[in-house]
Design a protein around this motif. Structure first.
Motif, PDB file in Angstrom:
ATOM      1  N   GLU A 146      -1.864   4.713   7.781  1.00 16.06           N
ATOM      2  CA  GLU A 146      -1.903   3.443   7.050  1.00 16.06           C
ATOM      3  C   GLU A 146      -3.139   2.627   7.409  1.00 16.06           C
ATOM      4  OE1 GLU A 146       0.946  -0.445   6.119  1.00 16.06           O
ATOM      5  OE2 GLU A 146       1.598   1.082   7.555  1.00 16.06           O
ATOM      6  N   ALA A 147      -3.611   2.769   8.649  1.00 20.56           N
ATOM      7  CA  ALA A 147      -4.774   2.000   9.094  1.00 20.56           C
ATOM      8  C   ALA A 147      -6.045   2.400   8.357  1.00 20.56           C
ATOM      9  CB  ALA A 147      -4.975   2.186  10.602  1.00 20.56           C
ATOM     10  N   VAL A 197       6.643   3.457   2.186  1.00 20.85           N
ATOM     11  CA  VAL A 197       6.258   3.050   3.528  1.00 20.85           C
ATOM     12  C   VAL A 197       6.554   1.562   3.709  1.00 20.85           C
ATOM     13  CG1 VAL A 197       4.311   2.764   5.118  1.00 20.85           C
ATOM     14  CG2 VAL A 197       4.506   4.842   3.732  1.00 20.85           C
ATOM     15  N   THR A 198       6.262   0.786   2.676  1.00 25.59           N
ATOM     16  CA  THR A 198       6.633  -0.623   2.667  1.00 25.59           C
ATOM     17  C   THR A 198       8.114  -0.749   2.299  1.00 25.59           C
ATOM     18  OG1 THR A 198       5.681  -0.652   0.443  1.00 25.59           O
ATOM     19  CG2 THR A 198       4.357  -1.561   2.209  1.00 25.59           C
ATOM     20  N   TYR A 225      13.258   2.016  -2.573  1.00 31.49           N
ATOM     21  CA  TYR A 225      13.394   1.262  -1.338  1.00 31.49           C
ATOM     22  C   TYR A 225      13.299   2.188  -0.127  1.00 31.49           C
ATOM     23  CZ  TYR A 225      15.003  -2.408  -4.468  1.00 31.49           C
ATOM     24  OH  TYR A 225      15.062  -3.336  -5.474  1.00 31.49           O
ATOM     25  N   ARG A 226      12.650   1.699   0.926  1.00 33.64           N
ATOM     26  CA  ARG A 226      12.436   2.501   2.121  1.00 33.64           C
ATOM     27  C   ARG A 226      13.752   2.947   2.755  1.00 33.64           C
ATOM     28  NH1 ARG A 226       8.803  -0.308   6.485  1.00 33.64           N
ATOM     29  NH2 ARG A 226      10.673  -1.602   6.661  1.00 33.64           N
ATOM     30  N   LYS A 274       3.059   0.687  -0.596  1.00 29.40           N
ATOM     31  CA  LYS A 274       2.412   1.866  -0.020  1.00 29.40           C
ATOM     32  C   LYS A 274       3.454   2.973   0.082  1.00 29.40           C
ATOM     33  CE  LYS A 274      -0.513  -1.131   2.816  1.00 29.40           C
ATOM     34  NZ  LYS A 274      -0.806  -1.589   4.199  1.00 29.40           N
ATOM     35  N   MET A 275       3.025   4.220  -0.135  1.00 25.35           N
ATOM     36  CA  MET A 275       3.980   5.317  -0.101  1.00 25.35           C
ATOM     37  C   MET A 275       3.331   6.597   0.405  1.00 25.35           C
ATOM     38  SD  MET A 275       4.453   6.569  -4.069  1.00 25.35           S
ATOM     39  CE  MET A 275       3.072   7.250  -5.016  1.00 25.35           C
ATOM     40  N   LEU A 276       4.193   7.532   0.780  1.00 27.35           N
ATOM     41  CA  LEU A 276       3.781   8.886   1.098  1.00 27.35           C
ATOM     42  C   LEU A 276       4.001   9.764  -0.118  1.00 27.35           C
ATOM     43  CD1 LEU A 276       5.481   9.237   4.594  1.00 27.35           C
ATOM     44  CD2 LEU A 276       3.083   8.750   4.154  1.00 27.35           C
TER      45      LEU A 276
END
Length: 211
Positions: free
Chosen positions: A116-117, A157-158, A178-179, A202-204
């Motif tokens: 994510e960074a 991810v969020t 939803y996560r 954000k997602m995978l």
């Protein structure tokens, strides 16, 4: 350098996958024990970095005059994260990570979330093993190919994300995921390719197949 390969000390890839990735890459960095995965030292090897707590090859590396960076055992980052930092200094368009998964869940999860960074970096970073390809993305539209995998999953991810798909078995239009829920797992492409649009969050994106 356009394509960078990072080899870490997790689960070793098959000989076929490793050789394919070495051919693909323009430059290679090994994170500590990842060096032990290489059957030989490719000319593309730029650096071996780590505290070498999981590799007994330090003397061998020095003898072969392989570029090394020795990190202190007590540090704030894992060897894999430091390898990503060094690889980004070359300005690649893509980075593949081999060995990012393995028996250590703490390292596997930490590596995934550390991606994510680097979402604002130019480089597209993908983790790869025999059965999976994983990439973290922010808002945008992404072309999705089968690449020999059966399933494609979209994992938030969020706290929540909104996605639309085209070319998938289960089509959605501005669907909120939803996560804390598992909806979004195990979709399938109808043909060789499709697209997913991430409207927010954000997602995978995970390609996977059973062994």
């Amino acid at each position: 350098m356009k394509r960078g390969l990072i080899v870490t000390g997790g689960r070793r890839p098959s000989k076929e996958l490793l050789e394919s990735e070495i051919r693909w890459a323009d430059g290679i960095i090994c994170a500590d024990g990842g060096y032990d995965t290489l059957a030989h030292v490719p000319e593309k090897l730029k650096l071996v970095i780590g505290d070498f707590d999981s590799s007994h090859r330090l003397a061998e590396l020095k003898e072969k005059q392989v570029p090394i960076e020795v990190l202190p055992p007590m540090k704030d980052e894992t060897d894999t994260e430091m390898a990503m930092t060094r690889m980004l200094e070359y300005g690649p368009d893509e980075i593949h990570i081999l060995g990012g998964t393995g028996s250590r869940w703490d390292h596997s999860v930490a590596t995934i979330f550390s991606m994510e960074a680097y979402l604002d970096e130019k480089a597209k970073i993908t983790m790869i093993d025999e059965n999976n390809r994983l990439r973290m993305v922010g808002p945008g539209t992404y072309a999705i190919e089968k690449l020999g995998f059966h399933y494609v999953s979209f994992v938030p991810v969020t706290d929540a994300i909104t996605i639309s798909t085209d070319g998938f078995k289960y089509e959605v239009d501005h669907l909120k995921l939803y996560r804390k829920k598992t909806r979004g797992v195990s979709n399938e492409l109808l043909k060789d390719g499709g697209t997913v649009t991430l409207h927010e969050g954000k997602m995978l994106i995970i390609h996977s197949k059973d062994e």
